[in-house]
Design an enzyme around this catalytic site. Structure first.
Site, PDB file in Angstrom:
ATOM      1  N   LYS A   1       0.823  -1.214   0.000  1.00 25.10           N
ATOM      2  CA  LYS A   1       0.000   0.000   0.000  1.00 25.10           C
ATOM      3  C   LYS A   1       0.858   1.265   0.000  1.00 25.10           C
ATOM      4  O   LYS A   1       0.469   2.276  -0.578  1.00 25.10           O
ATOM      5  CB  LYS A   1      -0.987  -0.013   1.170  1.00 25.10           C
ATOM      6  CG  LYS A   1      -2.049  -1.091   0.976  1.00 25.10           C
ATOM      7  CD  LYS A   1      -3.289  -0.913   1.804  1.00 25.10           C
ATOM      8  CE  LYS A   1      -4.312  -1.955   1.352  1.00 25.10           C
ATOM      9  NZ  LYS A   1      -5.466  -2.066   2.209  1.00 25.10           N
TER      10      LYS A   1
ATOM     11  N   LYS B   1      -5.519 -10.850  -6.111  1.00 25.55           N
ATOM     12  CA  LYS B   1      -6.771 -11.071  -5.366  1.00 25.55           C
ATOM     13  C   LYS B   1      -7.808  -9.990  -5.691  1.00 25.55           C
ATOM     14  O   LYS B   1      -7.462  -8.847  -5.994  1.00 25.55           O
ATOM     15  CB  LYS B   1      -6.509 -11.164  -3.863  1.00 25.55           C
ATOM     16  CG  LYS B   1      -6.277  -9.852  -3.175  1.00 25.55           C
ATOM     17  CD  LYS B   1      -6.542  -9.926  -1.669  1.00 25.55           C
ATOM     18  CE  LYS B   1      -6.643  -8.496  -1.160  1.00 25.55           C
ATOM     19  NZ  LYS B   1      -7.394  -8.261   0.017  1.00 25.55           N
TER      20      LYS B   1
ATOM     21  N   LYS C   1     -10.963  -4.324  -2.985  1.00 21.60           N
ATOM     22  CA  LYS C   1     -11.769  -3.126  -3.187  1.00 21.60           C
ATOM     23  C   LYS C   1     -10.921  -1.872  -3.343  1.00 21.60           C
ATOM     24  O   LYS C   1     -11.414  -0.843  -3.754  1.00 21.60           O
ATOM     25  CB  LYS C   1     -12.853  -2.964  -2.121  1.00 21.60           C
ATOM     26  CG  LYS C   1     -12.445  -3.107  -0.688  1.00 21.60           C
ATOM     27  CD  LYS C   1     -13.713  -3.052   0.157  1.00 21.60           C
ATOM     28  CE  LYS C   1     -13.626  -3.811   1.453  1.00 21.60           C
ATOM     29  NZ  LYS C   1     -12.686  -3.276   2.408  1.00 21.60           N
TER      30      LYS C   1
HETATM   31  P1  ATP Z   1      -8.172  -3.810   0.297  1.00 23.66           P
HETATM   32  O1  ATP Z   1      -7.912  -4.218  -1.095  1.00 23.66           O
HETATM   33  O2  ATP Z   1      -8.388  -2.356   0.492  1.00 23.66           O
HETATM   34  O3  ATP Z   1      -7.223  -4.417   1.293  1.00 23.66           O
HETATM   35  P2  ATP Z   1     -10.071  -5.829   0.611  1.00 23.66           P
HETATM   36  O4  ATP Z   1     -10.975  -6.005  -0.527  1.00 23.66           O
HETATM   37  O5  ATP Z   1      -8.931  -6.762   0.797  1.00 23.66           O
HETATM   38  O6  ATP Z   1      -9.578  -4.349   0.624  1.00 23.66           O
HETATM   39  P3  ATP Z   1     -10.537  -5.761   3.431  1.00 23.66           P
HETATM   40  O7  ATP Z   1     -11.363  -4.747   4.129  1.00 23.66           O
HETATM   41  O8  ATP Z   1      -9.058  -5.654   3.563  1.00 23.66           O
HETATM   42  O9  ATP Z   1     -10.947  -5.840   1.910  1.00 23.66           O
HETATM   43  O10 ATP Z   1     -10.969  -7.184   3.884  1.00 23.66           O
HETATM   44  C1  ATP Z   1     -12.153  -7.511   4.543  1.00 23.66           C
HETATM   45  C2  ATP Z   1     -12.189  -9.009   4.765  1.00 23.66           C
HETATM   46  O11 ATP Z   1     -12.400  -9.665   3.503  1.00 23.66           O
HETATM   47  C3  ATP Z   1     -10.889  -9.581   5.331  1.00 23.66           C
HETATM   48  O12 ATP Z   1     -11.197 -10.625   6.246  1.00 23.66           O
HETATM   49  C4  ATP Z   1     -10.203 -10.115   4.123  1.00 23.66           C
HETATM   50  O13 ATP Z   1      -9.303 -11.154   4.446  1.00 23.66           O
HETATM   51  C5  ATP Z   1     -11.373 -10.609   3.275  1.00 23.66           C
HETATM   52  N1  ATP Z   1     -11.046 -10.582   1.849  1.00 23.66           N
HETATM   53  C6  ATP Z   1     -10.674  -9.489   1.145  1.00 23.66           C
HETATM   54  N2  ATP Z   1     -10.458  -9.788  -0.148  1.00 23.66           N
HETATM   55  C7  ATP Z   1     -10.711 -11.118  -0.260  1.00 23.66           C
HETATM   56  C8  ATP Z   1     -10.659 -12.034  -1.352  1.00 23.66           C
HETATM   57  N3  ATP Z   1     -10.311 -11.636  -2.559  1.00 23.66           N
HETATM   58  N4  ATP Z   1     -10.982 -13.322  -1.129  1.00 23.66           N
HETATM   59  C9  ATP Z   1     -11.341 -13.729   0.113  1.00 23.66           C
HETATM   60  N5  ATP Z   1     -11.396 -12.928   1.187  1.00 23.66           N
HETATM   61  C10 ATP Z   1     -11.086 -11.636   1.024  1.00 23.66           C
END
Ligand code: ATP
Ligand code: LTN
Length: 322
Positions: free
Chosen positions: A109, A190, A193
């Site tokens: 990040k 992955k 968001k």
């Molecule tokens: P960012 O990309 O900003 O890190 P994110 O999409 O990873 O956002 P988070 O708020 O970090 O979302 O994650 C929320 C929850 O969703 C966490 O428990 C994370 O492990 C899970 N998660 C996020 N992305 C995935 C994914 N692609 N597959 C499965 N679980 C996910």
């Protein structure tokens, strides 16, 4: 079983968040489960104030729509309970600069933010505070959070050794399938968001037509064989993994039923639509009553503070605060 987990109110939820975290939260909820929308963590994203305010309550609605029941578990907003920020400060004094420098999420990040701020660096300490404040034994999260949980364990152990037995040792729990859903257009990254990839992400708010289109256009390969194999077939394996996480079957068993990518995609789209339509309807109903949402999180914050207050005081006293 005492459980704690958190989710950042950034962007809008995608299906990776749903199968990796939200769905698990709903199925493991009990009277000892604490779930929070971590708005303090979202400040590290330099989010605009009006957006943060709006998205925080929006995520509360999505969490309720995906199955959290405030009569069963505790749902709250992190900043409503002051002990999180207070505990983070205590824990910053048992965490080393070197440890935080090794965090993969920070390194990734920091590259994407120009002149990143200190909050991004100390983010994992605040997350450790969230977990340790509730004496959580289990922390349901997706695969990407493993390193942060490991750090929380290190911090707990070091604190207990230095200041006496204070914290419970947490463990991270990942779902057996769906812990890491990949981007549909770029299946080696992955679904996330914070990286904009509208065709690569299925959002919980997408309508059936958008879902069908995204799955139909998902990147696969040209060898034409339906087989679950992440090494050589990441795109197809991702679709099978998503299918499995929604249907409760094994990805290999699903692969064995299909001989054509198109048929698999068609059935997967139908399954995703069937899973998301009722969630979307519940979300819209909940969102129409902001006063009810505010009352839920207000009560949640009171319940959360009643548990975390004594743990904070235990830690502060152990460190010698008068
Ligand atoms: P960012 O990309 O900003 O890190 P994110 O999409 O990873 O956002 P988070 O708020 O970090 O979302 O994650 C929320 C929850 O969703 C966490 O428990 C994370 O492990 C899970 N998660 C996020 N992305 C995935 C994914 N692609 N597959 C499965 N679980 C996910
Ligand atoms: N860093 C987590 C969100 C998070 C969290 C927590 C998860 C903040 N505090 C405590 C579990 C327990 C993420 O998903 N990005």
């Amino acid at each position: 079983m005492r459980i704690l987990s958190g989710i950042q109110p950034s962007g809008t939820p995608h299906i990776g968040n749903y199968v990796g975290a939200m769905k698990q939260w709903a199925s493991s909820q009990n009277a000892e489960a604490f779930y929070c929308v971590v708005d303090l963590h979202a400040l590290t994203l330099q989010i605009d104030p009006a957006t943060l305010r709006e998205q925080t309550i929006d995520w509360v609605a999505w969490l309720l729509a995906t199955g959290l029941d405030p009569e069963v578990c505790t749902l709250f907003i992190q900043s409503h309970v002051p002990y999180h920020a207070q505990m983070a400060w205590l824990l910053e004094n048992v965490t080393t600069f070197g440890e935080l420098s090794r965090m993969t999420q920070f390194k990734e990040k920091a590259q994407r933010q120009e002149g990143y701020r200190v909050g991004l660096f100390t983010y994992p300490v605040l997350m450790a505070a969230d977990i340790l404040l509730y004496d959580a034994r289990e922390v349901p999260v997706g695969d990407d959070q493993r390193q942060h949980i490991e750090l929380a364990r290190e911090i707990a152990e070091r604190f207990n050794n230095r200041f006496g037995e204070t914290f419970t040792m947490p463990v991270g729990v990942q779902p057996t399938v769906g812990a890491r859903i990949m981007d549909l257009q770029e299946p080696t990254r992955k679904m996330s968001k914070s990286v904009s990839s509208p065709m690569g992400s299925i959002y919980l708010r997408d309508d059936p037509k958008e879902i069908e289109k995204k799955i139909k256009k998902a990147v696969t390969d040209t060898d034409g064989e339906v087989r679950f194999d992440w090494e050589t077939k990441p795109g197809l394996s991702n679709l099978l993994e998503l299918f499995a996480s929604l249907s409760g079957e094994k990805p290999e068993a699903i692969a064995a039923r299909y001989s054509r990518y198109g048929d698999l995609k068609k059935d997967l789209a139908a399954l995703v639509v069937e899973s998301l339509v009722p969630i979307g309807a519940r979300y819209r109903a909940l969102r129409a009553d902001p006063a009810a949402l505010a009352a839920i999180v207000e009560r949640g914050a009171r319940k959360a503070a009643a548990v975390s207050g004594p743990v904070y005081r235990r830690a502060a006293e152990a460190m010698g605060l008068f």
